[in-house]
Design a protein around this motif. Structure first.
Motif, short mmCIF file in Angstrom:
data_model
loop_
_atom_site.label_atom_id
_atom_site.label_comp_id
_atom_site.label_asym_id
_atom_site.label_seq_id
_atom_site.Cartn_x
_atom_site.Cartn_y
_atom_site.Cartn_z
N LYS A 213 0.45 -1.54 0.35
CA LYS A 213 0.00 0.00 -0.06
C LYS A 213 0.95 1.52 -0.23
N LEU A 214 0.83 2.20 -0.65
CA LEU A 214 1.11 3.65 -0.62
C LEU A 214 0.38 4.80 0.40
N ILE A 215 1.26 5.29 1.21
CA ILE A 215 1.21 5.88 2.05
C ILE A 215 1.74 7.16 1.58
N GLU A 216 0.09 8.20 2.00
CA GLU A 216 0.79 9.57 1.72
C GLU A 216 2.19 10.07 3.01
N GLY A 217 3.43 10.61 2.32
CA GLY A 217 4.53 11.39 2.75
C GLY A 217 4.01 13.10 3.03
N THR A 218 5.58 13.41 3.21
CA THR A 218 5.19 15.01 2.39
C THR A 218 6.06 15.35 1.50
N TYR A 219 5.94 16.39 1.36
CA TYR A 219 7.13 16.82 -0.87
C TYR A 219 8.07 16.87 0.32
N GLU A 220 8.32 17.74 2.11
CA GLU A 220 9.00 17.64 2.15
C GLU A 220 10.08 16.42 2.97
N ASN A 221 10.03 15.34 2.53
CA ASN A 221 10.29 14.69 3.51
C ASN A 221 11.87 13.54 1.85
N ILE A 222 12.58 14.75 1.51
CA ILE A 222 13.06 14.35 0.66
C ILE A 222 14.86 13.26 1.00
N LYS A 223 14.93 12.93 0.31
CA LYS A 223 16.56 11.69 0.03
C LYS A 223 17.74 13.48 -0.65
N ILE A 224 18.49 13.26 0.51
CA ILE A 224 19.65 14.15 0.38
C ILE A 224 20.62 13.06 -0.74
N THR A 225 20.66 13.53 -2.00
CA THR A 225 21.91 12.47 -2.63
C THR A 225 22.13 13.78 -3.45
N THR A 226 22.26 14.51 -4.12
CA THR A 226 23.13 15.40 -4.55
C THR A 226 23.44 17.18 -3.92
#
Ligand code: CTP
Ligand code: MG
Length: 248
Positions: A213-226
């Motif tokens: 199941k896909l459950i809503e996170g937030t648009y702030e929950n980013i992964k620091i990648t670059t």
């Protein structure tokens, strides 16, 4: 009356090398407004009413550094184990799952929240939605609807198809599972040739043929990648943690 709450363990992954960040220090230990990136998600798990304990998966040879400089320094008392990860992310997840499988007070009736230490902005509301989701669906991942249209490319980088944007979700962490289910899925996976396993939901989908199941996170929950993700993260730290840590 509500039944007794089942045990919830977080596995926090910190064994990556951050090659796309290109920094000397691995990205999970980079400074983000006075604290290492990994601090913020550990803080949220430490303070959470849902999470009972934390297994930290560190890079090879880094467990003592992590114990002293992160766990002891910031008083993360819920960290019950620090273990070494593997070369690929799924191998690090498996190291964390083996700790759960083999621990003396083994309780496979509970749930596991698998989280990337490179995502500082998981919050208690996400954990609450995830906990409700896993109780109902057995396996769920935090994700957000894509804001951008996505193209699937062919081998020569021509656009091959365009999935319906309303059906495209960008996957985040935590990814949350019944412990018995995810251990069985990973046990199967580890006995095979693994190629391109980038998240835990894939393992459950492929090995167990079960819906996740896909459950809503937030648009702030980013992964620091670059590197530019760090600039954005500074803005979010001020907004999310600003009240908690007023400038000293
Ligand atoms: N991770 C891990 N073990 C690995 C690879 C990744 O524990 N062998 C963790 C990372 O520390 C990170 C999370 O998984 O918190 C998500 O992975 P990613 O963003 O890909 O981080 P890195 O692999 O470190 O970065 P890169 O792919 O750019 O090298
Ligand atoms: Mg990686």
């Amino acid at each position: 009356m509500e039944k007794e709450k089942k045990r919830c363990t977080a596995i926090v992954l910190a064994a990556g090398r951050g090659s796309r960040m290109g920094s000397k220090v691995h990205k999970q230990y980079l400074d983000l407004l006075g604290k290492p990136v990994i601090y913020y998600s550990l803080h949220t798990f430490q303070e959470s009413g849902i999470i009972d304990d934390i297994i930290l998966v560190a890079g090879k040879g880094q467990t003592e550094y992590v114990r002293k400089e992160i766990v002891e320094r910031y008083g993360f008392t819920k960290v019950s184990h620090i273990t070494e990860g593997g070369k690929e992310r799924y191998e690090s997840v498996w190291e964390g799952l083996k700790v759960i499988r083999d621990r003396k007070d083994s309780d496979i009736a509970g749930y596991v929240f698998i989280h990337d230490s490179a995502r500082p902005f998981v919050d208690e509301n996400i954990l609450k939605r995830g906990f409700a989701g896993v109780k109902e669906h057995h396996a769920c991942v935090i994700a957000m609807p894509s804001k951008d249209t996505v193209k699937l490319a062919d081998e020569k980088d021509f656009a091959a198809s365009t999935p319906d944007r309303n059906k495209v979700w960008i996957v985040q962490t935590p990814q949350i599972f019944e412990i018995s289910l995810i251990i069985e899925a990973y046990s199967k996976l580890m006995g095979e040739q693994c190629i391109q396993v980038t998240d835990d939901a894939m393992v459950v989908e492929q090995e167990m043929n079960l819906p996740v199941k896909l459950i809503e996170g937030t648009y702030e929950n980013i992964k620091i990648t670059t590197p530019e993700d760090l600039d954005l993260a500074e803005v979010f730290v001020k907004r999310v943690f600003g009240k908690m840590f007023p400038k000293s």
